[in-house]
Design a protein around this motif. Structure first.
Motif, short mmCIF file in Angstrom:
data_model
loop_
_atom_site.label_atom_id
_atom_site.label_comp_id
_atom_site.label_asym_id
_atom_site.label_seq_id
_atom_site.Cartn_x
_atom_site.Cartn_y
_atom_site.Cartn_z
N HIS A 756 0.84 -1.18 0.00
CA HIS A 756 0.00 0.00 0.00
C HIS A 756 0.88 1.24 0.00
N ILE A 757 0.65 2.12 -0.95
CA ILE A 757 1.41 3.35 -1.07
C ILE A 757 0.44 4.50 -1.28
N GLY A 758 0.92 5.70 -0.94
CA GLY A 758 0.12 6.91 -1.17
C GLY A 758 0.71 7.69 -2.33
N LEU A 759 -0.11 8.04 -3.30
CA LEU A 759 0.35 8.76 -4.48
C LEU A 759 -0.59 9.91 -4.77
N CYS A 760 -0.02 11.00 -5.26
CA CYS A 760 -0.85 12.10 -5.75
C CYS A 760 -1.38 11.76 -7.14
N ARG A 761 -2.32 12.54 -7.61
CA ARG A 761 -2.95 12.23 -8.89
C ARG A 761 -1.95 12.33 -10.05
N LYS A 762 -1.05 13.30 -9.98
CA LYS A 762 -0.08 13.48 -11.06
C LYS A 762 0.83 12.26 -11.19
N HIS A 763 1.29 11.72 -10.07
CA HIS A 763 2.24 10.61 -10.15
C HIS A 763 1.55 9.28 -10.44
N VAL A 764 0.27 9.19 -10.19
CA VAL A 764 -0.47 8.02 -10.67
C VAL A 764 -0.48 8.00 -12.19
N ASP A 765 -0.75 9.17 -12.79
CA ASP A 765 -0.71 9.26 -14.25
C ASP A 765 0.70 9.05 -14.79
N ASP A 766 1.72 9.61 -14.13
CA ASP A 766 3.11 9.44 -14.58
C ASP A 766 3.54 7.98 -14.52
N LEU A 767 3.09 7.28 -13.49
CA LEU A 767 3.46 5.87 -13.37
C LEU A 767 2.80 5.04 -14.46
N TYR A 768 1.56 5.34 -14.79
CA TYR A 768 0.87 4.62 -15.85
C TYR A 768 1.46 4.94 -17.23
N LEU A 769 1.80 6.21 -17.45
CA LEU A 769 2.32 6.63 -18.75
C LEU A 769 3.78 6.25 -18.95
N GLY A 770 4.48 5.87 -17.90
CA GLY A 770 5.88 5.49 -18.03
C GLY A 770 6.85 6.63 -17.85
N PHE A 771 6.41 7.79 -17.32
CA PHE A 771 7.32 8.90 -17.07
C PHE A 771 8.15 8.67 -15.80
N ILE A 772 7.66 7.86 -14.89
CA ILE A 772 8.42 7.44 -13.71
C ILE A 772 8.25 5.93 -13.57
N SER A 773 9.01 5.34 -12.67
CA SER A 773 8.91 3.91 -12.41
C SER A 773 8.71 3.69 -10.92
N LEU A 774 8.53 2.44 -10.56
CA LEU A 774 8.39 2.11 -9.14
C LEU A 774 9.66 2.39 -8.36
N GLN A 775 10.77 2.59 -9.05
CA GLN A 775 12.02 2.93 -8.37
C GLN A 775 11.97 4.31 -7.76
N CYS A 776 11.06 5.16 -8.26
CA CYS A 776 10.92 6.51 -7.73
C CYS A 776 10.02 6.57 -6.51
N VAL A 777 9.45 5.45 -6.10
CA VAL A 777 8.52 5.41 -4.97
C VAL A 777 9.29 5.03 -3.71
N ASN A 778 9.06 5.75 -2.66
CA ASN A 778 9.71 5.49 -1.37
C ASN A 778 8.92 4.41 -0.64
N PHE A 779 9.22 3.15 -0.93
CA PHE A 779 8.53 2.04 -0.28
C PHE A 779 8.93 1.90 1.18
N GLY A 780 9.96 2.63 1.60
CA GLY A 780 10.34 2.58 3.00
C GLY A 780 9.31 3.17 3.93
N ARG A 781 8.35 3.92 3.40
CA ARG A 781 7.28 4.50 4.22
C ARG A 781 6.10 3.57 4.36
N CYS A 782 6.13 2.40 3.66
CA CYS A 782 5.00 1.48 3.72
C CYS A 782 4.95 0.83 5.09
N ASN A 783 3.74 0.68 5.60
CA ASN A 783 3.53 0.02 6.89
C ASN A 783 2.84 -1.31 6.76
N SER A 784 2.45 -1.68 5.52
CA SER A 784 1.72 -2.94 5.34
C SER A 784 2.27 -3.66 4.15
#
Length: 784
Positions: A756-784
């Protein structure tokens, strides 16, 4: 010629000379003639006005210095307005250039010294590295930043060697994930190491390097490799251990003298904050704890292999019997000539080497003895010197080779000539089969009408009511038993007729009616002309001779290859689309159930991102036409059916309703070519945007709305926007091998699934379009 107009001791010619001296001496600003002419005209008008009205003391006097200052400011402002906005790549290069200047300043006596103390731990370097991380996350640097990072305190911890790596990482499911501080430090170290080792990397090395990535590797294979008769396939199996790390640090000590830097790298290995694994190296975005530091360390470690392969090339190609051959070989390496004829005359064995990270492709043209000797030397070097468990196998040129997720096969002139002949004969064969199909359909229709008319007359006559007794009527009526319906009686009569005519062995009833009923009743000339045409077609199709090939290609007898064909794995991509729900077992597009509850824009962006990934990965493959067909017929149709199922409307209504949004997905092959021409594919540099250019595709399922969750920022590194919701990550590909580039990432760790991660609307679109990857997500903040 400029006339001399002297007023009060000043001349126009003198002003012109002054401007020329300023322009030649400083070379700071380029003066435009039109601006100079307008300024000069205004000055002359003011001068004439002052001379005509000498009593008007209130007129402002413009000095020469002020005129020149206004002229340069106007020119600079005009150029700034005309300057196009910088892309992400250009902006990141400009930021990295500041770090590179500090690194080069530490070079003395053949080594780079105190990089950690003087460069990496500098607050300015850490701030620049943080900006690079934000650019990777597709964040505008002018936006507000509330990350709370204190670069001064980070600098002190790094300079004293007290940076706690374990405290800046998060571990779950045996996966160590970096926090923001560690990611910034890793980025700073990557830039510093790139400055040190980039001039020393081999030109055969590709992958996560500036200007040498996936595209350049395939370009080298397609254009440089010619005529190999054998391939060497190298499979590496090794995860970094103490010996590998010790060997890596000893290699780095040859060009760097910095104990703090080596200790920091060693601590990251000890705390599993780096992943260095040979064989099955993630092709795509990689594991989230790598950043871009592991790729450059792998290039440094395998740089020794590149030098060894160069030594083997020198031994097998350059060191021949004649002393002049060595000079000729070095000239060919400097010129990098494509002329293979001259080079083939002076070389017994020819080697072509291309390495992308831990994938190595070696094409050999030579005797079997030399190939086996080369295989043994490479395998022993990998095991004894680099401590890598490797298997080197010899592959014949007739086999298809897998490299970088594509299939490489050899194409010769003879095969191309055969294909040209077959192309013409396929047309003739198709014409003959088409005429045969029309003939069979027509004669079968005639037979069906004859049979229907005969049975109808038999039914209408009602044999028993005629009270006639003839041998034929008695024979027909005996097959009708008591209580038998007319339809069953007809079927029984057909079986008897087929048995009497000995037509049971025919394929179908239509063939029996065509061959036994219709053709004997047709005019004989018509039947003979049809079979004569089919005989001529068969003769032409089977008349392929060596003389025909010689006319098309006179030099086809030697079987000399002309090029290598690079093909995308279309069959594997179709199986992947079936697993992900885009198509059914018959290959028909269907709706994607996992996207049905998302917004319309997100659904379209998801399919658009898939098409963009295919453009980037496979636009230079020889079978890209098949990819175009899949984009037009599968991806677009699946998107329309997903939108139609969500809104309970038809596909045509969905296309009309979302016509503007669907313009991003091509609807024809012409649209594919136009969109491919407009794509800035050259703006992806694996050295700077590692993990973004070939990021993976995943599905985000909304778990909580912003109103029902605690307010938090977006999990993307460097983003300060509020999260638009809590999403569960559903990865498409969980396996790590084989690394086919199908548009879906093959290297997402299984531990990230359903996180479970929290994303803003812009980065949801960027992740789908391929402008960013999961490597740009700070999974260290995940609690679950």
């Amino acid at each position: 010629m400029l006339g001399v107009v002297r007023k009060g001791g000043f001349s126009v010619r003198g002003l012109w000379r002054t401007l020329c001296v300023v322009r030649a001496g400083h070379s700071v600003e380029r003066f435009r003639f039109c601006e100079f002419h307008s300024t000069l005209s205004s000055y002359e008008d003011d001068d004439v006005k002052r001379t005509s009205d000498t009593h008007n003391s209130s007129a402002p006097h413009v000095s020469l210095a002020k005129s020149l200052a206004c002229l340069t400011e106007t020119s600079s402002a005009a150029r700034i307005e005309e300057r196009p906005p910088q892309t992400r790549m250009q902006l990141k290069r400009s930021i990295e250039l500041r770090i590179k200047k500090r690194v080069k300043a530490q070079f003395s006596d053949g080594k780079f010294r105190e990089l950690m103390m003087k460069v990496i731990s500098s607050p300015n370097t850490l701030r620049n590295a943080y900006n690079c991380v934000r650019i990777n996350s597709n964040i505008d640097l002018r936006s507000h930043d509330n990350s709370g990072l204190c670069f001064a305190s980070m600098s002190e911890e790094l300079a004293r060697g007290e940076f706690d790596i374990q405290a800046n990482t998060t571990m779950f499911d045996q996966l160590v994930l970096p926090n923001m501080k560690l990611r910034v430090v890793q980025e700073a170290i990557r830039v510093a190491l790139e400055v040190v080792y980039r001039p020393h990397f081999s030109k055969t090395s590709h992958g996560c390097r500036s200007g040498r990535g996936h595209r350049s590797a395939l370009k080298y294979v397609r254009k440089k490799i010619r005529g190999p008769n054998r391939w060497l396939s190298i499979k590496m199996h090794k995860k970094a251990d103490a010996r590998v790390v010790s060997k890596l640090l000893s290699m780095m000590e040859e060009r760097i003298e910095d104990v703090l830097l080596f200790n920091f790298v060693l601590k990251m290995f000890e705390n599993d904050a780096l992943n260095l694994e040979f064989g099955g190296f993630p092709k795509g975005e990689g594991l989230p704890q790598e950043g871009a530091l592991s790729p450059i360390l792998m290039n440094v470690y395998l740089g020794v292999l590149d030098r060894e392969l160069f030594r083997l090339r020198l031994r097998y190609e350059g060191l021949l019997d004649r002393p002049s051959d060595l000079r000729h070989w070095f000239r060919m390496q400097i010129k990098d000539s494509d002329d293979q004829t001259e080079d083939a005359e002076t070389s017994r064995t020819k080697l072509h080497v291309c390495r992308w990270m831990d994938e190595v492709l070696i094409a050999v043209s030579g005797s079997e003895c030399d190939v086996l000797e080369l295989k043994a030397e490479i395998q022993s070097f990998l095991i004894d010197s680099l401590f890598i468990d490797a298997e080197v196998s010899v592959v014949d040129d007739a086999c298809r080779l897998q490299f970088l997720g594509v299939t490489i096969r050899l194409e010769s002139k003879e095969r191309e000539a055969v294909r040209a002949v077959h192309k013409l004969k396929d047309k003739v064969r198709y014409l003959g089969s088409q005429k045969q199909e029309i003939w069979e359909r027509g004669t079968a229709r005639i037979g069906e009408k004859w049979l229907a008319r005969g049975l109808r007359r038999l039914k209408e006559s009602e044999i028993k009511q005629l009270n006639l007794s003839t041998p034929t009527l008695d024979k027909i009526s005996c097959h009708r038993k008591e209580g038998m319906k007319t339809e069953h009686w007809f079927k029984q009569l057909l079986k008897v007729w087929l048995r009497d005519t000995n037509a049971v062995s025919e394929e179908s009833m239509e063939a029996v009616l065509s061959m036994r009923i219709a053709e004997p009743a047709l005019p004989r000339d018509l039947v003979d002309s049809h079979y004569e045409f089919q005989r001529r077609v068969r003769e032409y199709v089977s008349s392929e001779t060596s003389a025909t090939l010689a006319l098309l290609n006179p030099s086809s007898g030697d079987g000399e290859p002309v090029a290598l064909k690079v093909e995308a794995p279309v069959a594997y991509m179709q199986r992947s689309l079936f697993r992900y729900g885009l198509i059914n077992r018959e290959g028909i597009p269907r709706r994607v159930a996992s996207l049905a509850f998302q917004d319309d824009a997100q659904i379209i962006h998801w399919f658009t991102g898939l098409a963009r990934r295919w453009f980037k990965c496979h636009h230079e493959c020889n079978n890209f036409c098949e990819i175009e067909t899949m984009i037009v017929d599968v991806v677009r149709m699946s998107c329309l059916r997903t939108l139609g199922a969500k809104h309970r409307i038809s596909e045509s209504n969905a296309e009309n309703r979302f016509e503007e949004e669907m313009a991003q997905i091509p609807s024809s092959k012409e649209d594919v070519e136009l969109q491919l021409a407009s794509e800035t594919v050259n703006d992806d540099d694996e050295a700077l945007m590692y993990g973004v250019s070939h990021g993976g595709l995943c599905v985000l399922r909304l778990m909580q709305e912003p109103a029902s969750m605690n307010c938090c920022d977006c999990f993307v590194f460097g983003c300060s926007e509020a999260s638009s919701g809590e999403y569960a990550v559903h990865v498409m590909e969980k396996q790590r091998f084989p690394g086919w580039r199908t548009g879906f990432s093959p290297a997402i760790h299984v531990g990230l699934n359903r996180r479970h991660i929290g994303l803003c609307r812009k980065h949801v679109d960027d992740l789908y379009l391929g402008f960013i990857s999961l490597q740009c997500v700070n999974f260290g903040r995940c609690n679950s």
